[in-house]
Design an enzyme around this catalytic site. Sequence first.
Site, PDB file in Angstrom:
ATOM      1  N   HIS A  13      37.131  89.120  42.102  1.00  9.73           N
ATOM      2  CA  HIS A  13      38.139  88.136  41.645  1.00  9.73           C
ATOM      3  C   HIS A  13      39.528  88.688  41.968  1.00  9.73           C
ATOM      4  O   HIS A  13      40.026  89.585  41.293  1.00  9.73           O
ATOM      5  CB  HIS A  13      38.014  87.902  40.132  1.00  9.73           C
ATOM      6  CG  HIS A  13      38.951  86.849  39.623  1.00  9.73           C
ATOM      7  ND1 HIS A  13      38.552  85.844  38.766  1.00  9.73           N
ATOM      8  CD2 HIS A  13      40.261  86.621  39.845  1.00  9.73           C
ATOM      9  CE1 HIS A  13      39.572  85.064  38.482  1.00  9.73           C
ATOM     10  NE2 HIS A  13      40.626  85.519  39.120  1.00  9.73           N
ATOM     11  N   HIS A  15      43.663  87.689  43.498  1.00  8.89           N
ATOM     12  CA  HIS A  15      44.725  86.805  44.000  1.00  8.89           C
ATOM     13  C   HIS A  15      45.569  87.585  45.001  1.00  8.89           C
ATOM     14  O   HIS A  15      46.083  88.665  44.673  1.00  8.89           O
ATOM     15  CB  HIS A  15      45.634  86.343  42.854  1.00  8.89           C
ATOM     16  CG  HIS A  15      44.922  85.557  41.798  1.00  8.89           C
ATOM     17  ND1 HIS A  15      44.846  84.184  41.814  1.00  8.89           N
ATOM     18  CD2 HIS A  15      44.221  85.957  40.714  1.00  8.89           C
ATOM     19  CE1 HIS A  15      44.143  83.770  40.761  1.00  8.89           C
ATOM     20  NE2 HIS A  15      43.748  84.827  40.077  1.00  8.89           N
ATOM     21  N   LYS A  99      35.912  77.484  43.081  1.00 12.72           N
ATOM     22  CA  LYS A  99      36.561  77.877  41.826  1.00 12.72           C
ATOM     23  C   LYS A  99      36.896  76.665  40.985  1.00 12.72           C
ATOM     24  O   LYS A  99      37.559  75.739  41.446  1.00 12.72           O
ATOM     25  CB  LYS A  99      37.846  78.658  42.132  1.00 12.72           C
ATOM     26  CG  LYS A  99      38.641  79.073  40.897  1.00 12.72           C
ATOM     27  CD  LYS A  99      37.941  80.167  40.107  1.00 12.72           C
ATOM     28  CE  LYS A  99      38.646  80.446  38.786  1.00 12.72           C
ATOM     29  NZ  LYS A  99      39.392  81.688  38.767  1.00 12.72           N
ATOM     30  N   HIS A 136      37.158  79.526  35.502  1.00 14.60           N
ATOM     31  CA  HIS A 136      38.163  79.966  34.528  1.00 14.60           C
ATOM     32  C   HIS A 136      37.781  79.283  33.223  1.00 14.60           C
ATOM     33  O   HIS A 136      37.994  78.087  33.055  1.00 14.60           O
ATOM     34  CB  HIS A 136      39.573  79.555  34.978  1.00 14.60           C
ATOM     35  CG  HIS A 136      40.647  80.029  34.040  1.00 14.60           C
ATOM     36  ND1 HIS A 136      41.568  80.986  34.369  1.00 14.60           N
ATOM     37  CD2 HIS A 136      40.903  79.696  32.745  1.00 14.60           C
ATOM     38  CE1 HIS A 136      42.353  81.220  33.334  1.00 14.60           C
ATOM     39  NE2 HIS A 136      41.977  80.440  32.333  1.00 14.60           N
ATOM     40  N   HIS A 174      36.697  86.786  34.287  1.00 16.07           N
ATOM     41  CA  HIS A 174      37.579  87.513  33.354  1.00 16.07           C
ATOM     42  C   HIS A 174      37.244  87.284  31.874  1.00 16.07           C
ATOM     43  O   HIS A 174      38.019  86.703  31.127  1.00 16.07           O
ATOM     44  CB  HIS A 174      39.064  87.213  33.624  1.00 16.07           C
ATOM     45  CG  HIS A 174      39.413  85.788  33.954  1.00 16.07           C
ATOM     46  ND1 HIS A 174      39.059  84.716  33.161  1.00 16.07           N
ATOM     47  CD2 HIS A 174      40.098  85.262  34.988  1.00 16.07           C
ATOM     48  CE1 HIS A 174      39.528  83.614  33.705  1.00 16.07           C
ATOM     49  NE2 HIS A 174      40.143  83.905  34.814  1.00 16.07           N
ATOM     50  N   ASP A 247      41.112  90.338  38.872  1.00 16.59           N
ATOM     51  CA  ASP A 247      42.094  89.285  38.609  1.00 16.59           C
ATOM     52  C   ASP A 247      43.512  89.807  38.840  1.00 16.59           C
ATOM     53  O   ASP A 247      44.448  89.343  38.188  1.00 16.59           O
ATOM     54  CB  ASP A 247      41.946  88.704  37.196  1.00 16.59           C
ATOM     55  CG  ASP A 247      42.605  87.335  37.077  1.00 16.59           C
ATOM     56  OD1 ASP A 247      42.988  86.753  38.109  1.00 16.59           O
ATOM     57  OD2 ASP A 247      42.749  86.848  35.936  1.00 16.59           O
TER      58      ASP A 247
HETATM   59  O1  DOR Z   1      46.895  85.650  34.405  1.00 12.53           O
HETATM   60  C1  DOR Z   1      46.467  84.927  35.290  1.00 12.53           C
HETATM   61  N1  DOR Z   1      47.096  84.820  36.485  1.00 12.53           N
HETATM   62  N2  DOR Z   1      45.362  84.209  35.071  1.00 12.53           N
HETATM   63  C2  DOR Z   1      44.942  83.305  35.943  1.00 12.53           C
HETATM   64  O2  DOR Z   1      43.956  82.675  35.663  1.00 12.53           O
HETATM   65  C3  DOR Z   1      45.700  83.024  37.176  1.00 12.53           C
HETATM   66  C4  DOR Z   1      46.503  84.159  37.580  1.00 12.53           C
HETATM   67  C5  DOR Z   1      47.536  83.819  38.643  1.00 12.53           C
HETATM   68  O3  DOR Z   1      47.187  83.168  39.625  1.00 12.53           O
HETATM   69  O4  DOR Z   1      48.687  84.233  38.487  1.00 12.53           O
HETATM   70 ZN    ZN Z   2      42.453  84.783  38.454  1.00 13.16          ZN
END
Ligand code: DOR
Ligand code: ZN
Length: 352
Positions: A13, A15, A99, A136, A174, A247
């Site tokens: 997971h 980003h 997702k 999520h 998460h 995450d």
């Molecule tokens: O804290 C988070 N940031 N939780 C999420 O689900 C998305 C993520 C983000 O993309 O910044």
């Molecule tokens: Zn995330």
Amino acid sequence: METLTLTRPDDWHLHLRDGVVLKDVVHWSAARFGRAIIMPNLVPPVTTTEMAGAYRERILAARPEGSAFEPLMTLYLTDNTPAEEIERAAASGFIHAVKLYPAGATTNSDSGVTDIRRCDNALAAIAEHDLTLCIHGEVTRPETDIFDREAIFLEERLAPLLARHTHLRVVLEHLTTAAAVDFVRQGPERLGATITPQHLLMNRNDLLAGGVRPHHYCLPILKRERDREALIDIATSGHPRFFLGTDSAPHARHAKENACGCAGIFSAPLAIELYAEAFDQAGALGRLEGFASHFGADFYGLPRNGDRITLQRQPRPIPKALPYGDGHIVPLRAGEEIAWSLTDDTLAPEAS
Ligand code: DOR
Ligand code: ZN
């Protein structure tokens, strides 16, 4: 000096964002992980196979010279995702998951799902084509207490979803609560879960006691100490349906240190080291490899990585800020230390 050698782990997971910041972010994950499940909550969201393919090319181009880091792409599910798009995604070979963001749950989730039942055709196609649904898991009603959103989602949304789609493989992302740990443990074999380093190492006091800490704000929000303990217990238990997913969610410093700060913790520069610290504190370093390097690949039906990384018990200072586009980003533990470091051999690109 104490060292720990592991099959190279994967991040289930992650980003990475897009554009000029990609180069500032990707190398941290590429130095540690073999592969990562890449979240699709860009602006606009990655809703088609074509968009995911183009995004993948940009990630590959942003990797350091010689890196074999493999982005495993995902599609962003909407109320209107057609079953044919799922079919195309599965045929691509580079998309591994879809997702589900409940609309309004978190960063860039406005185009997310308003009612899961609207997605039943797409969900049936995900199961049919053997993709994974990543969720999520929070309800989004504004009147629901933010600390209760995950626990309510389990009974209200996830249980009916699993009952309606009996062949769907699901990863609840998460986990933050003891309730979620119990739900997944008691759930079917096709239900897995990821756990972040921040939820293993911190509770809500780290967010709110003695001052608001915007760099500890993420969603789902940090919970109570007893929830953290339940997460540590399951992560270090060797249970094969619980595995690593950082995450790591980069936001520029100004977007975090703000009257209305963004949710997301940037852990990529010290991700595996944080997990090593958490497992070490629990006296369970011997269980780290399963959690970090085996169980996720097994759950997704992918081969385990063939190479290794080595960590050493040697404290490393974490910078107060790192470059991020034309600004800066503040990583987790900024200005402090992390107890474990990667060896130079692991950091050299030819090691991957
Ligand atoms: O804290 C988070 N940031 N939780 C999420 O689900 C998305 C993520 C983000 O993309 O910044
Ligand atoms: Zn995330």
